[in-house]
Scaffold this motif. Structure first.
Motif, PDB file in Angstrom:
ATOM      1  N   CYS A   1       0.861  -1.194   0.000  1.00 47.85           N
ATOM      2  CA  CYS A   1       0.000   0.000   0.000  1.00 47.85           C
ATOM      3  C   CYS A   1       0.896   1.242   0.000  1.00 47.85           C
ATOM      4  O   CYS A   1       1.808   1.354   0.819  1.00 47.85           O
ATOM      5  N   ALA A   2       0.619   2.168  -0.923  1.00 51.36           N
ATOM      6  CA  ALA A   2       1.414   3.396  -1.003  1.00 51.36           C
ATOM      7  C   ALA A   2       0.484   4.597  -1.020  1.00 51.36           C
ATOM      8  O   ALA A   2      -0.537   4.593  -1.713  1.00 51.36           O
TER       9      ALA A   2
ATOM     10  N   ALA B   1      -6.153  -4.968   0.463  1.00 46.65           N
ATOM     11  CA  ALA B   1      -5.082  -5.870   0.903  1.00 46.65           C
ATOM     12  C   ALA B   1      -5.660  -7.092   1.598  1.00 46.65           C
ATOM     13  O   ALA B   1      -5.242  -8.234   1.353  1.00 46.65           O
ATOM     14  N   ASP B   2      -6.643  -6.868   2.464  1.00 45.78           N
ATOM     15  CA  ASP B   2      -7.270  -7.981   3.179  1.00 45.78           C
ATOM     16  C   ASP B   2      -8.030  -8.897   2.221  1.00 45.78           C
ATOM     17  O   ASP B   2      -7.950 -10.121   2.316  1.00 45.78           O
TER      18      ASP B   2
ATOM     19  N   ALA C   1      -4.649   4.052  -6.416  1.00 46.56           N
ATOM     20  CA  ALA C   1      -4.525   4.916  -5.228  1.00 46.56           C
ATOM     21  C   ALA C   1      -5.585   4.540  -4.188  1.00 46.56           C
ATOM     22  O   ALA C   1      -5.884   3.375  -3.997  1.00 46.56           O
ATOM     23  N   GLY C   2      -6.147   5.545  -3.492  1.00 44.53           N
ATOM     24  CA  GLY C   2      -7.160   5.266  -2.479  1.00 44.53           C
ATOM     25  C   GLY C   2      -6.699   5.652  -1.098  1.00 44.53           C
ATOM     26  O   GLY C   2      -5.503   5.824  -0.823  1.00 44.53           O
ATOM     27  N   SER C   3      -7.664   5.754  -0.209  1.00 47.29           N
ATOM     28  CA  SER C   3      -7.378   6.110   1.178  1.00 47.29           C
ATOM     29  C   SER C   3      -6.716   4.946   1.904  1.00 47.29           C
ATOM     30  O   SER C   3      -6.654   3.820   1.401  1.00 47.29           O
ATOM     31  N   PHE C   4      -6.244   5.260   3.115  1.00 42.04           N
ATOM     32  CA  PHE C   4      -5.645   4.219   3.954  1.00 42.04           C
ATOM     33  C   PHE C   4      -6.632   3.067   4.150  1.00 42.04           C
ATOM     34  O   PHE C   4      -6.287   1.888   3.985  1.00 42.04           O
TER      35      PHE C   4
ATOM     36  N   ALA D   1       5.404   8.217  -2.777  1.00 38.08           N
ATOM     37  CA  ALA D   1       5.402   6.875  -2.189  1.00 38.08           C
ATOM     38  C   ALA D   1       5.073   5.827  -3.247  1.00 38.08           C
ATOM     39  O   ALA D   1       5.638   4.720  -3.252  1.00 38.08           O
ATOM     40  N   GLU D   2       4.156   6.145  -4.163  1.00 37.58           N
ATOM     41  CA  GLU D   2       3.811   5.202  -5.231  1.00 37.58           C
ATOM     42  C   GLU D   2       5.023   4.922  -6.115  1.00 37.58           C
ATOM     43  O   GLU D   2       5.290   3.765  -6.480  1.00 37.58           O
ATOM     44  N   LEU D   3       5.769   5.989  -6.467  1.00 33.58           N
ATOM     45  CA  LEU D   3       6.959   5.803  -7.295  1.00 33.58           C
ATOM     46  C   LEU D   3       8.006   4.961  -6.564  1.00 33.58           C
ATOM     47  O   LEU D   3       8.611   4.043  -7.132  1.00 33.58           O
TER      48      LEU D   3
END
Length: 429
Positions: A336-337, A378-379, A368-371, A342-344
């Motif tokens: 997750c970035a 991810a889950d 992208a997206g929020s935390f 952070a994505e790069l």
């Protein structure tokens, strides 16, 4: 309103949630065959119709009622292959790879086509793995094919759910003598036979032995037995096969009614059957076909092989709950970035980790997206661990490492140490 598009009846999509089990099964078989010294061959799915008429037999159910046959633009009659042996024999003849007595141990995988009534475990497009061995005529290679399948059932965890049935059909001469005796017996009981068996009596009498009709089965109780008509060579071959299976400890049942549905078989025939799949009980079957290559225009060449149905064996794994836990998880680690920088950095970090751990299943969040939304993805991915890259992690050149399954606190791992840490944790996980 126009009719919605859909797959042809009996020809099924294999969806993403199903393919991991298929890949596990196919990979297990491929590794086993590699270990036994077999080489893969790939043939077209379309052949000239004459190939199957000459090999399978014009009066078999397959050729008479089940083949998908059509004319192409040149007026040639073509057929979607209903089985693999004939195509494999055509290929080895065309390319001369069995000439001069060359031993060939080959295997193939792919779809076959028969116009049958679709039901669970029986489809119009189905998939098989097949083996063919040329220029080995002893019972030792027959035994090897059976021993390999026995080992496969053990690796898959289904050995207790299958049973081996054996028979010998003898040479074409001894089978001809038996056919005459069988026809004479059945003709005397003609009125007691079911309609399909009456038809087969005139065209392919040995297939009457394979009937599922209870009344005809009752007639067959006192019918002549193939074993009484075997020539000495076939009898010795069969005894040699049984001795080898006994030596390895593979149990089997002698089934004098086992004839297989194709005309080209001789001597050994066998089937692995199960009672776990209802009516579709055969999961693997084959035998010897010493006259087929010559019948198709080649020089006398012995042959033996088998085919196993992938759909039925995958269904068995599901029915018996023999699905390894790891194949249901397609992702080991989810990264997750948060934020463009952070994505790069995450893309570059992920590729470095993949260089060091090529077997690691690492998915990088896209879109992208929020935390909260990224952790939800991810889950849902089934990953064991999440990696977190945000502003704080970027500043310290670390990545957050959070277990998603079971116990464990989130910790920070230096970028340079990430691959080594994942190697330890994913193996342990």
């Amino acid at each position: 309103m126009s009719k919605s598009l859909q797959a042809i009846r009996g020809m099924n999509d294999i969806l993403p949630e199903q393919t991991p089990l298929w890949r596990y099964f196919e990979g297990t078989v491929a590794r086993l065959l590699d270990n036994y010294g077999y080489k893969q061959i790939r043939m077209p799915i379309v052949e000239f119709t004459e190939l199957f008429k000459r090999s399978i037999g014009e009066v078999t159910d397959i050729v008479e009622k089940e083949m998908y046959t059509f004319e192409d633009r040149n007026g040639d009659s073509l057929t979607l292959r209903p089985e693999g042996t004939a195509a494999c024999v055509r290929a080895v003849l065309e390319h001369g790879i069995t000439g001069g007595g060359q031993v060939q141990k080959l295997w193939y995988i792919g779809p076959m086509f028969r116009h049958e009534r679709p039901q669970k475990g029986r489809y119009r497009q189905f998939h098989q793995i097949g083996l063919e061995v040329f220029n080995l005529d002893g019972p030792d290679i027959d035994a090897e094919l059976i021993i390999m399948t026995w080992r496969l059932w053990g690796e898959l965890g289904i050995r207790d759910a299958v049973k081996l049935e054996l028979n010998s059909l003898g040479t074409s001469e001894s089978r001809g003598r038996y056919r005459e005796a069988l026809v004479e017996y059945l003709s005397a009981h003609h009125d007691k036979l079911d309609e399909d068996s009456q038809r087969r009596l005139k065209t392919n009498p040995l297939r009457v032995l394979d009937t599922k009709n209870a009344d005809t089965q009752a007639v067959l109780v006192d019918a002549p037995k193939m074993a009484d008509y075997l020539d000495d060579e076939s009898r010795a071959h069969f005894e040699g096969l049984k001795a080898r299976l006994d030596a390895v400890g593979i149990p089997y049942v002698l089934n004098p009614k086992l004839v297989r549905g194709l005309d080209y078989y001789s001597k050994t025939v066998f089937e692995w059957v199960t009672d776990k799949l209802g009516a579709q009980g055969t999961v693997c079957a084959g035998g010897r076909y010493d006259g087929l290559v010559e019948q198709m225009g080649g020089k006398p060449t012995t042959g033996v092989g088998f085919a196993m149905g992938i759909e039925r064996l995958v269904l068995m794994l599901e029915t018996l709950e023999q699905i390894p836990a790891e194949i249901s998880r397609q992702v080991d680690v989810y990264l997750c970035a948060f934020g463009e920088q952070a994505e790069l950095a995450g893309l570059a970090l992920a590729e470095r980790v993949r260089d060091q751990l090529p077997n690691l299943r690492l998915q990088v969040n896209a879109g992208a997206g929020s935390f909260k939304s990224q952790f939800k993805k991810a889950d849902k991915s089934g990953a064991l661990y999440a990696l977190i890259l945000g502003d704080d992690e970027m500043a310290q050149q670390v990545v957050g490492f959070k277990p998603l399954r079971g116990q464990g606190e989130q910790q920070s791992i230096a970028w340079d140490a990430l691959a080594a840490h994942l190697a330890t944790c994913v193996v342990q996980g």
